[in-house]
Write a protein that holds these residues in place. Structure first.
Motif, PDB file in Angstrom:
ATOM      1  N   HIS A  71       2.790   2.884  -2.774  1.00  0.00           N
ATOM      2  CA  HIS A  71       3.869   3.719  -3.280  1.00  0.00           C
ATOM      3  C   HIS A  71       3.741   5.040  -2.554  1.00  0.00           C
ATOM      4  CE1 HIS A  71       5.516   1.345  -6.584  1.00  0.00           C
ATOM      5  NE2 HIS A  71       4.300   0.850  -6.675  1.00  0.00           N
ATOM      6  N   PHE A  72       4.813   5.463  -1.943  1.00  0.00           N
ATOM      7  CA  PHE A  72       4.865   6.766  -1.294  1.00  0.00           C
ATOM      8  C   PHE A  72       5.826   7.597  -2.126  1.00  0.00           C
ATOM      9  CE2 PHE A  72       6.809   9.774   1.681  1.00  0.00           C
ATOM     10  CZ  PHE A  72       5.676  10.444   2.085  1.00  0.00           C
ATOM     11  N   GLY A  73       5.266   8.396  -3.027  1.00  0.00           N
ATOM     12  CA  GLY A  73       6.101   9.086  -4.003  1.00  0.00           C
ATOM     13  C   GLY A  73       6.699   8.036  -4.921  1.00  0.00           C
ATOM     14  N   THR A  74       8.016   7.912  -4.905  1.00  0.00           N
ATOM     15  CA  THR A  74       8.694   6.917  -5.739  1.00  0.00           C
ATOM     16  C   THR A  74       9.109   5.684  -4.949  1.00  0.00           C
ATOM     17  OG1 THR A  74      10.839   7.975  -5.380  1.00  0.00           O
ATOM     18  CG2 THR A  74       9.570   8.683  -7.306  1.00  0.00           C
ATOM     19  N   LYS A  75       8.873   5.671  -3.644  1.00  0.00           N
ATOM     20  CA  LYS A  75       9.273   4.552  -2.782  1.00  0.00           C
ATOM     21  C   LYS A  75       8.138   3.549  -2.631  1.00  0.00           C
ATOM     22  CE  LYS A  75      13.217   6.400  -1.496  1.00  0.00           C
ATOM     23  NZ  LYS A  75      14.441   5.953  -2.060  1.00  0.00           N
ATOM     24  N   ARG A  76       8.491   2.290  -2.645  1.00  0.00           N
ATOM     25  CA  ARG A  76       7.520   1.233  -2.372  1.00  0.00           C
ATOM     26  C   ARG A  76       7.541   0.968  -0.875  1.00  0.00           C
ATOM     27  NH1 ARG A  76       7.341  -4.769  -4.974  1.00  0.00           N
ATOM     28  NH2 ARG A  76       5.072  -4.873  -5.132  1.00  0.00           N
ATOM     29  N   VAL A  77       6.374   1.030  -0.257  1.00  0.00           N
ATOM     30  CA  VAL A  77       6.262   0.907   1.194  1.00  0.00           C
ATOM     31  C   VAL A  77       5.306  -0.226   1.532  1.00  0.00           C
ATOM     32  CG1 VAL A  77       5.630   2.148   3.305  1.00  0.00           C
ATOM     33  CG2 VAL A  77       6.593   3.405   1.390  1.00  0.00           C
ATOM     34  N   PHE A  78       5.697  -1.052   2.508  1.00  0.00           N
ATOM     35  CA  PHE A  78       4.854  -2.145   2.991  1.00  0.00           C
ATOM     36  C   PHE A  78       4.291  -1.730   4.346  1.00  0.00           C
ATOM     37  CE2 PHE A  78       8.019  -3.846   0.166  1.00  0.00           C
ATOM     38  CZ  PHE A  78       7.268  -4.630  -0.684  1.00  0.00           C
ATOM     39  N   ILE A  79       2.971  -1.718   4.428  1.00  0.00           N
ATOM     40  CA  ILE A  79       2.290  -1.243   5.642  1.00  0.00           C
ATOM     41  C   ILE A  79       1.408  -2.358   6.182  1.00  0.00           C
ATOM     42  CG2 ILE A  79       0.665   0.458   6.548  1.00  0.00           C
ATOM     43  CD1 ILE A  79       1.552   2.323   4.300  1.00  0.00           C
ATOM     44  N   LYS A  80       1.387  -2.461   7.513  1.00  0.00           N
ATOM     45  CA  LYS A  80       0.493  -3.429   8.150  1.00  0.00           C
ATOM     46  C   LYS A  80      -0.036  -2.826   9.442  1.00  0.00           C
ATOM     47  CE  LYS A  80       4.288  -5.871  10.396  1.00  0.00           C
ATOM     48  NZ  LYS A  80       4.904  -7.159  10.642  1.00  0.00           N
ATOM     49  N   LEU A  81      -1.017  -3.496  10.021  1.00  0.00           N
ATOM     50  CA  LEU A  81      -1.577  -3.066  11.295  1.00  0.00           C
ATOM     51  C   LEU A  81      -1.059  -3.970  12.407  1.00  0.00           C
ATOM     52  CD1 LEU A  81      -5.350  -2.338  10.559  1.00  0.00           C
ATOM     53  CD2 LEU A  81      -3.520  -0.706  10.935  1.00  0.00           C
ATOM     54  N   GLU A  82      -0.589  -3.355  13.479  1.00  0.00           N
ATOM     55  CA  GLU A  82      -0.216  -4.074  14.693  1.00  0.00           C
ATOM     56  C   GLU A  82      -0.874  -3.355  15.854  1.00  0.00           C
ATOM     57  OE1 GLU A  82       4.004  -4.428  15.148  1.00  0.00           O
ATOM     58  OE2 GLU A  82       4.212  -5.723  13.399  1.00  0.00           O
ATOM     59  N   ASN A  83      -1.702  -4.068  16.582  1.00  0.00           N
ATOM     60  CA  ASN A  83      -2.461  -3.470  17.685  1.00  0.00           C
ATOM     61  C   ASN A  83      -3.253  -2.255  17.218  1.00  0.00           C
ATOM     62  OD1 ASN A  83      -1.429  -5.384  19.527  1.00  0.00           O
ATOM     63  ND2 ASN A  83       0.398  -4.130  19.827  1.00  0.00           N
ATOM     64  N   ASN A  84      -3.856  -2.388  16.051  1.00  0.00           N
ATOM     65  CA  ASN A  84      -4.690  -1.340  15.445  1.00  0.00           C
ATOM     66  C   ASN A  84      -3.905  -0.052  15.143  1.00  0.00           C
ATOM     67  OD1 ASN A  84      -7.190  -0.720  14.325  1.00  0.00           O
ATOM     68  ND2 ASN A  84      -7.829   0.400  16.147  1.00  0.00           N
ATOM     69  N   LYS A  85      -2.582  -0.173  14.964  1.00  0.00           N
ATOM     70  CA  LYS A  85      -1.742   0.967  14.604  1.00  0.00           C
ATOM     71  C   LYS A  85      -0.982   0.638  13.326  1.00  0.00           C
ATOM     72  CE  LYS A  85      -1.130   2.740  19.223  1.00  0.00           C
ATOM     73  NZ  LYS A  85      -0.212   3.198  20.233  1.00  0.00           N
ATOM     74  N   ILE A  86      -0.751   1.659  12.522  1.00  0.00           N
ATOM     75  CA  ILE A  86      -0.021   1.489  11.270  1.00  0.00           C
ATOM     76  C   ILE A  86       1.457   1.298  11.564  1.00  0.00           C
ATOM     77  CG2 ILE A  86       0.639   2.613   9.109  1.00  0.00           C
ATOM     78  CD1 ILE A  86      -1.909   4.283   9.346  1.00  0.00           C
ATOM     79  N   THR A  87       2.038   0.269  10.958  1.00  0.00           N
ATOM     80  CA  THR A  87       3.480   0.072  11.064  1.00  0.00           C
ATOM     81  C   THR A  87       4.042  -0.188   9.674  1.00  0.00           C
ATOM     82  OG1 THR A  87       3.305  -2.306  11.416  1.00  0.00           O
ATOM     83  CG2 THR A  87       3.330  -0.920  13.386  1.00  0.00           C
ATOM     84  N   SER A  88       5.315   0.137   9.533  1.00  0.00           N
ATOM     85  CA  SER A  88       5.978  -0.037   8.251  1.00  0.00           C
ATOM     86  C   SER A  88       7.469  -0.147   8.493  1.00  0.00           C
ATOM     87  CB  SER A  88       5.694   1.156   7.346  1.00  0.00           C
ATOM     88  OG  SER A  88       6.532   1.129   6.223  1.00  0.00           O
ATOM     89  N   SER A  89       8.152  -0.815   7.573  1.00  0.00           N
ATOM     90  CA  SER A  89       9.601  -0.906   7.698  1.00  0.00           C
ATOM     91  C   SER A  89      10.243   0.471   7.528  1.00  0.00           C
ATOM     92  CB  SER A  89      10.164  -1.885   6.659  1.00  0.00           C
ATOM     93  OG  SER A  89       9.790  -1.482   5.362  1.00  0.00           O
ATOM     94  N   PHE A  90       9.562   1.375   6.835  1.00  0.00           N
ATOM     95  CA  PHE A  90      10.075   2.734   6.646  1.00  0.00           C
ATOM     96  C   PHE A  90       9.571   3.686   7.722  1.00  0.00           C
ATOM     97  CE2 PHE A  90      10.407   1.086   2.322  1.00  0.00           C
ATOM     98  CZ  PHE A  90      11.711   1.431   2.037  1.00  0.00           C
ATOM     99  N   GLY A  91       8.554   3.289   8.456  1.00  0.00           N
ATOM    100  CA  GLY A  91       7.970   4.176   9.457  1.00  0.00           C
ATOM    101  C   GLY A  91       7.089   5.218   8.799  1.00  0.00           C
TER     102      GLY A  91
END
Length: 105
Positions: A71-91
């Protein structure tokens, strides 16, 4: 007698300055994001957030719900690692930069 009072006052000012610096350091430490050690995504997010020049106000907005789900504040965020970097649909980096800009104003 007056010079003794000035010396005491200067000593007290120095002590107050040292105590204020110590309190400031405690405030910064309390805002650091603490990851779950067994979660690579959480560890990478902590590395990024705690590496910011001023993590106050940002790290506390992230709350881990589960593996890769935050949860980022009130938003639900999906985070994953790609090439050892954080990625998310929200950025995540965009979100963090936006909060940094807001926090610094």
């Amino acid at each position: 007698m007056l010079s003794s009072a000035f010396k005491t006052l200067k000593l007290k000012d120095t002590e107050t300055g040292i105590l204020n610096e110590y309190l400031d350091s405690l405030k910064v430490k309390s805002y650091l994001y603490t990851p779950l050690t067994e979660d690579a995504v959480d560890a990478k997010l902590a590395e990024y957030l705690n590496g910011l020049s001023d993590p106050r106000g940002i790290a506390e907005l992230f709350r881990r719900e589960g593996a890769g789900v935050y949860h980022f504040g009130t938003k639900r965020v999906f985070i994953k690692l790609e090439n050892n970097k954080i990625t998310s649909s929200f950025g995540v980096t965009c979100i963090v930069r936006a909060v940094s800009y807001t926090h610094l104003r």
